[in-house]
Design a protein around this motif. Structure first.
Motif, PDB file in Angstrom:
ATOM      1  N   ALA A 179      -1.771 -42.580  36.940  1.00  0.00           N
ATOM      2  CA  ALA A 179      -0.561 -43.218  36.416  1.00  0.00           C
ATOM      3  C   ALA A 179       0.716 -42.571  36.957  1.00  0.00           C
ATOM      4  N   ASP A 180       0.648 -41.282  37.298  1.00  0.00           N
ATOM      5  CA  ASP A 180       1.850 -40.608  37.791  1.00  0.00           C
ATOM      6  C   ASP A 180       1.949 -40.609  39.308  1.00  0.00           C
ATOM      7  N   LEU A 181       1.040 -41.315  39.999  1.00  0.00           N
ATOM      8  CA  LEU A 181       1.084 -41.306  41.463  1.00  0.00           C
ATOM      9  C   LEU A 181       2.395 -41.875  42.008  1.00  0.00           C
ATOM     10  N   PRO A 182       2.912 -43.018  41.498  1.00  0.00           N
ATOM     11  CA  PRO A 182       4.219 -43.486  42.010  1.00  0.00           C
ATOM     12  C   PRO A 182       5.328 -42.457  41.851  1.00  0.00           C
ATOM     13  N   SER A 183       5.321 -41.734  40.730  1.00  0.00           N
ATOM     14  CA  SER A 183       6.354 -40.719  40.518  1.00  0.00           C
ATOM     15  C   SER A 183       6.219 -39.586  41.520  1.00  0.00           C
ATOM     16  N   ARG A 184       4.984 -39.158  41.783  1.00  0.00           N
ATOM     17  CA  ARG A 184       4.780 -38.061  42.722  1.00  0.00           C
ATOM     18  C   ARG A 184       5.137 -38.459  44.150  1.00  0.00           C
ATOM     19  N   ILE A 185       4.895 -39.715  44.496  1.00  0.00           N
ATOM     20  CA  ILE A 185       5.195 -40.166  45.860  1.00  0.00           C
ATOM     21  C   ILE A 185       6.692 -40.346  46.068  1.00  0.00           C
ATOM     22  N   ALA A 186       7.370 -40.975  45.102  1.00  0.00           N
ATOM     23  CA  ALA A 186       8.778 -41.330  45.281  1.00  0.00           C
ATOM     24  C   ALA A 186       9.745 -40.249  44.820  1.00  0.00           C
ATOM     25  N   GLY A 187       9.266 -39.321  44.002  1.00  0.00           N
ATOM     26  CA  GLY A 187      10.187 -38.340  43.447  1.00  0.00           C
ATOM     27  C   GLY A 187      11.058 -38.908  42.357  1.00  0.00           C
ATOM     28  N   VAL A 188      10.626 -40.018  41.750  1.00  0.00           N
ATOM     29  CA  VAL A 188      11.348 -40.665  40.659  1.00  0.00           C
ATOM     30  C   VAL A 188      10.409 -40.707  39.449  1.00  0.00           C
ATOM     31  N   SER A 189      10.946 -40.480  38.281  1.00  0.00           N
ATOM     32  CA  SER A 189      10.118 -40.482  37.078  1.00  0.00           C
ATOM     33  C   SER A 189       9.872 -41.922  36.617  1.00  0.00           C
ATOM     34  N   TYR A 190       8.676 -42.435  36.890  1.00  0.00           N
ATOM     35  CA  TYR A 190       8.281 -43.771  36.445  1.00  0.00           C
ATOM     36  C   TYR A 190       7.331 -43.613  35.256  1.00  0.00           C
ATOM     37  N   ASP A 191       7.764 -44.093  34.082  1.00  0.00           N
ATOM     38  CA  ASP A 191       6.822 -44.095  32.973  1.00  0.00           C
ATOM     39  C   ASP A 191       5.935 -45.331  33.061  1.00  0.00           C
ATOM     40  N   THR A 192       4.939 -45.415  32.196  1.00  0.00           N
ATOM     41  CA  THR A 192       3.966 -46.500  32.257  1.00  0.00           C
ATOM     42  C   THR A 192       4.634 -47.856  32.056  1.00  0.00           C
ATOM     43  N   THR A 193       5.627 -47.917  31.188  1.00  0.00           N
ATOM     44  CA  THR A 193       6.324 -49.188  30.950  1.00  0.00           C
ATOM     45  C   THR A 193       7.040 -49.669  32.201  1.00  0.00           C
ATOM     46  N   ARG A 194       7.669 -48.747  32.886  1.00  0.00           N
ATOM     47  CA  ARG A 194       8.408 -49.097  34.105  1.00  0.00           C
ATOM     48  C   ARG A 194       7.455 -49.524  35.218  1.00  0.00           C
ATOM     49  N   VAL A 195       6.334 -48.816  35.346  1.00  0.00           N
ATOM     50  CA  VAL A 195       5.329 -49.194  36.340  1.00  0.00           C
ATOM     51  C   VAL A 195       4.747 -50.560  36.002  1.00  0.00           C
ATOM     52  N   GLY A 196       4.456 -50.785  34.706  1.00  0.00           N
ATOM     53  CA  GLY A 196       3.885 -52.062  34.297  1.00  0.00           C
ATOM     54  C   GLY A 196       4.819 -53.227  34.556  1.00  0.00           C
ATOM     55  N   ALA A 197       6.127 -53.012  34.366  1.00  0.00           N
ATOM     56  CA  ALA A 197       7.088 -54.092  34.629  1.00  0.00           C
ATOM     57  C   ALA A 197       7.070 -54.485  36.101  1.00  0.00           C
ATOM     58  N   ALA A 198       6.982 -53.495  36.986  1.00  0.00           N
ATOM     59  CA  ALA A 198       6.916 -53.797  38.416  1.00  0.00           C
ATOM     60  C   ALA A 198       5.620 -54.519  38.757  1.00  0.00           C
ATOM     61  N   LEU A 199       4.505 -54.096  38.173  1.00  0.00           N
ATOM     62  CA  LEU A 199       3.223 -54.746  38.456  1.00  0.00           C
ATOM     63  C   LEU A 199       3.211 -56.179  37.915  1.00  0.00           C
ATOM     64  N   ASP A 200       3.823 -56.388  36.773  1.00  0.00           N
ATOM     65  CA  ASP A 200       3.917 -57.752  36.239  1.00  0.00           C
ATOM     66  C   ASP A 200       4.733 -58.645  37.168  1.00  0.00           C
ATOM     67  N   ALA A 201       5.842 -58.113  37.677  1.00  0.00           N
ATOM     68  CA  ALA A 201       6.668 -58.895  38.584  1.00  0.00           C
ATOM     69  C   ALA A 201       5.924 -59.212  39.871  1.00  0.00           C
ATOM     70  N   CYS A 202       5.043 -58.323  40.256  1.00  0.00           N
ATOM     71  CA  CYS A 202       4.252 -58.533  41.468  1.00  0.00           C
ATOM     72  C   CYS A 202       3.142 -59.556  41.255  1.00  0.00           C
ATOM     73  N   GLY A 203       2.798 -59.834  39.992  1.00  0.00           N
ATOM     74  CA  GLY A 203       1.726 -60.767  39.691  1.00  0.00           C
ATOM     75  C   GLY A 203       0.399 -60.098  39.427  1.00  0.00           C
ATOM     76  N   CYS A 204       0.388 -58.770  39.358  1.00  0.00           N
ATOM     77  CA  CYS A 204      -0.861 -58.033  39.128  1.00  0.00           C
ATOM     78  C   CYS A 204      -1.238 -58.083  37.649  1.00  0.00           C
ATOM     79  N   THR A 205      -2.515 -57.977  37.385  1.00  0.00           N
ATOM     80  CA  THR A 205      -2.995 -57.688  36.035  1.00  0.00           C
ATOM     81  C   THR A 205      -3.434 -56.227  36.033  1.00  0.00           C
ATOM     82  N   TRP A 206      -3.185 -55.542  34.920  1.00  0.00           N
ATOM     83  CA  TRP A 206      -3.452 -54.113  34.916  1.00  0.00           C
ATOM     84  C   TRP A 206      -3.760 -53.630  33.507  1.00  0.00           C
ATOM     85  N   THR A 207      -4.445 -52.523  33.463  1.00  0.00           N
ATOM     86  CA  THR A 207      -4.723 -51.849  32.203  1.00  0.00           C
ATOM     87  C   THR A 207      -4.496 -50.362  32.402  1.00  0.00           C
TER      88      THR A 207
END
Length: 827
Positions: free
Chosen positions: A416-444
């Motif tokens: 779950a913290d891989l995007p944060s480690r790659i980008a150097g930006v703190s992405y919480d699960t809600t923020r990651v989920g919003a991006a995945l929803d916009a992309c059309g992904c389903t996720w758990t």
């Protein structure tokens, strides 16, 4: 990809007052590069109005029929306008450019006398208005154009449009459609999105399709949907709105069936094909081509098919190069009444290879090789059938064909913290989920792990890095801070880097220019170089997929590439050329052909044992340095004649390289291709041959089309090694003692070996030795020569006496006599 603004507004709830610059910025923030923004409102300035042809008179006194028309443009009296077209009748609605209008290209309209009448304006064609290439006649407006005479014609004909030209990257294949672009823009601007694929109800597949169909290669074609319409009016024209959108998107309207397929390809991203049911013979079959089969495609080129090509056939043979281009027998004709619509999903790798193999690029092929949405096949054929029936009449066949061999979409698991480690930006699960929803992904989310299933329209999302990239992109690249990494303290340049810089400066000072050539070459060049059949430089590694088919070999010498660069300069009139290059050469390991090539994993780091196996087969890659030179070393002029380069200049370049490297090279005569056997020297360091220098053989110069007497040097820098740190020089303020020594030796004795013996015999008092004269003559005897050296002696702590100097000279001559039979001249 051309994106008309009015078309985009159908799927995106854009504010009416949204500035064009803001929409441009939204495209860029989505990762879509805006190449140009074309505002058609600026194409025509001045009065451009709707008019009606009230009457016309045909003027027959000229080479071609000319019409003098009376056109009602909403004024009290009609205007008289000369027109050379004949594709209109009285009562037709037309577009009129009145005096004062300026058409594309700066063509100003004014009232002028022509063909015996005053033409008070111009009735315009599509090409004259910048709306297409049709110049066969003027634009005749459809009956649906309700604008009154004299009204502004721009909204009626689409000249109020703004078109964005986007440069799309291959990883954003979903944006090769209005559907994908609209989804991206809607998310970026935070406005509503209407999916055009959701506006059509997907029909249920029936047991039998409208035409017999068989797919023999389900891996190459995992879905093939069909639907048919019968009794279509072959004369039915495409609606004006559809034709206009195709033109704005950069396509030429052709016929209703073809226009519908092109329109849906642009709208949904699903390429389609329309078949004439009357011309099909037997079952349609999707299969790989048989080697040697022929197909003439729609571009009138007969193509020899490859066994990897996917084709669509009937009983007569191949009809279409699947996913790329139809065959000439598969075209919809002017008499077609029964149409079979096809929407299929083809393997992207096969499409890419087929397109490159046949050097055939098409709009459909571009999309299939990047990946399209396999879920759209039935939706697309239904949408096509609906448009055909609406505008061309006919009856829909109740059968719906759908051969579906799709495999389930693979899920991607990541921390779950891989995007944060790659980008150097703190992405919480809600923020990651919003991006995945916009992309059309389903996720758990479970504990610290995300399980993501990409949507069907994102075939490029296959691993963790793709998911991370989408999170960063959709959350906003502008939110990733620009932070320069802290530079760790270094140790300066490595010895290799220092040596390379020292050599480069020294050669530049000597008149050479550094160049960089390709490390690939044509192995047949070794014949031109005159290399023996067993020369190790002929053992080359070849690339399986070279950049240039004729140059597949990794180089084993730098000379061919430098000579090629030298020839280019000479051909362009630069006669005095000196070039050098430092680079790697590639020498295969002995017996590598008999060893199986290791397949290193990509989903994990290879083990030490796996890396050792691969390293054992890795070619030896020493660093070489080479120079080539032709023409004058010293230019001629008012000061006197110049001097052409010769073998001695190659030796001088080798000594320059050695001096900059902090080593000494021994030079002795040798024979080594491609050098001239009488003007070639081998270069030794610690009794090991490290390179060669001299003039190239005349036959080599002729074969490679470079000037004769071209000189070359090639040295293996790795074989030289690095010298130990020398002690600081002791500087003596005592005077020097100079003695000239001339010794007679055999004509074959190298002068460098004699100088080495003299230096060793003279001892520590010798400061410098220099050859200043070489003489041969009858008085010396046959095969004898005289070598004259200037010896410089100096002591660090005293002034040398004459006896000490003479004693040192005598020791030097004695050692030269012992080693080389040297005799002091005049003794």
């Amino acid at each position: 990809m051309r994106v008309p603004l009015s078309w985009l507004r159908e799927y995106v709830a854009l504010p009416q007052d949204l500035p064009i610059a803001d929409l441009d910025a939204a495209f860029v923030q989505c990762g879509l590069e805006v190449d140009t923004v074309e505002d058609l409102r600026d194409n025509v300035t001045g009065p451009l109005v709707v008019g009606t042809v009230a009457s016309f008179e045909v003027l027959t006194d000229f080479k071609k029929p000319i019409r003098y028309c009376q056109v009602d443009v909403g004024e009290p009296e009609p205007r008289g306008i000369i027109c050379g077209a004949s594709n209109f009748a009285e009562g037709d609605r037309v577009v009129v450019a009145l005096p004062g209008a300026v058409l594309p290209g700066g063509f100003a309209i004014s009232a002028r006398k022509t063909y015996g009448h005053v033409s008070d304006g111009m009735i315009a064609s599509a090409r004259e208005l910048g709306l297409g290439e049709d110049h066969s006649g003027i634009m005749v407006l459809p009956d649906s154009a309700e604008a009154p005479n004299g009204a502004d014609a721009r909204p009626v004909i689409g000249l109020d449009e703004v078109i964005f030209e986007l440069e799309l990257t291959p990883d954003m294949s979903h944006c090769f459609s209005m559907r994908g672009i609209a989804r991206e823009v809607a998310h970026r601007l935070g406005v509503g999105f209407t999916d055009p694929a959701g506006l059509t109800t997907e029909p249920a597949a029936t047991a039998d399709g409208p035409h017999p169909l068989r797919v023999d290669d389900p891996l190459g074609c995992d879905r093939f949907a069909t639907r048919a319409v019968r009794g279509l009016d072959p004369a039915a024209a495409s609606p004006e709105w559809l034709r206009r959108r195709l033109i704005h998107a950069g396509m030429r309207p052709i016929s209703l069936a073809v226009d519908v397929t092109n329109y849906l390809m642009l709208e949904l991203g699903q390429p389609m094909h329309a078949w004439d049911l009357a011309t099909l013979k037997g079952t349609l079959v999707v299969r790989r081509a048989a080697a040697g089969e022929k197909l003439t495609t729609l571009d009138d080129v007969e193509r020899s098919l490859d066994a990897e090509d996917l084709v669509i056939c009937d009983d007569t043979g191949p009809l279409s190069l699947a996913g790329i281009m139809g065959g000439e027998t598969s075209e919809i004709s002017d008499s077609t009444t029964d149409v079979l619509m096809e929407a299929a999903h083809w393997d992207p790798t096969t499409m890419a290879r087929t397109g490159r193999r046949h050097r055939l690029s098409s709009e459909a092929g571009k999309r299939f090789e990047r990946g399209v949405d396999p879920a759209l096949c039935r939706v697309a054929v239904q949408r096509a059938i609906d448009l055909l029936v609406e505008y061309g009449g006919g009856t829909v066949d109740a059968s719906v064909g759908d051969i579906d061999n799709r495999r389930p979409t693979a899920t991607i698991r990541l921390a779950a913290d891989l995007p944060s480690r790659i980008a150097g930006v703190s992405y919480d699960t809600t923020r990651v989920g919003a991006a995945l929803d916009a992309c059309g992904c389903t996720w758990t989310a479970e504990a610290d792990t995300l399980t993501v299933t990409p949507p069907s329209w994102r075939p490029d999302m296959t691993d963790q890095a793709d998911v991370v990239e989408e999170v960063i992109r959709l959350d906003g690249y502008d939110k990733v801070p620009s932070v320069l990494p802290a530079a760790p303290p270094g140790r300066g340049l490595t010895p290799t880097q220092r040596r390379r810089r020292h050599i480069g400066r020294a050669l530049a000072s000597a008149g050479y220019v550094e160049t960089l050539t390709y490390p690939f070459g044509d192995p047949t060049v070794f014949d031109a170089l005159g290399l023996p059949a067993d020369d190790p430089r002929r053992q080359v590694l070849t690339l399986a997929n070279p950049i240039v088919d004729a140059e597949p070999a990794l180089r084993t010498t730098l000379i061919p590439g430098l000579l090629k660069a030298l020839k280019v300069n000479v051909d362009r009139g630069i006669r005095d050329v000196g070039l050098f290059e430092t680079g790697l050469v590639f020498n295969p390991r002995p017996g590598w052909e008999d060893q199986p090539l290791p397949q290193l994993p990509v989903d994990r780091r290879p083990t030490a044992a796996e890396l050792a196996v691969a390293d054992a087969l890795r070619p030896h890659q020493p660093q070489h340095l080479a120079t080539v030179r032709c023409g004058h070393i010293e230019s001629d002029g008012w000061w006197g004649p110049g001097r052409l380069g010769d073998w001695s200049d190659a030796i001088a370049a080798a000594r320059t390289i050695a001096s900059a490297s902090g080593v000494e090279l021994e030079v002795r005569q040798a024979q080594h291709a491609p050098w001239h056997p009488g003007r070639c020297a081998e270069l030794l360091h610690n009794d090991t041959v490290v390179g060669h220098a001299g003039e190239l053989h005349p036959s080599v110069c002729d074969a490679l089309e470079v000037p004769r007497r071209t000189c070359a040097v090639e040295i293996n820098l790795d074989a030289i090694g690095f010298p130990e740190v020398p002690p600081g020089p002791s500087i003596s303020h005592y005077p020097v003692a100079l003695i000239d020594v001339a010794v007679v030796v055999d004509a074959t004795t190298p002068a460098a070996q004699v100088a080495s013996a003299l230096s060793e015999g003279a001892g520590d008092l010798l400061e410098d030795i220099r050859l200043f004269d070489v003489f041969s003559g009858e008085q010396l005897g046959e095969n004898r020569k005289s070598l004259a050296y200037k010896l410089t002696f100096r002591a660090p702590d005293r002034t040398l006496t004459a006896d000490e100097t003479v004693e040192a000279r005598d020791r030097a001559v004695a050692l030269a006599a012992d080693r080389h039979g040297a005799v002091l001249r005049g003794a």
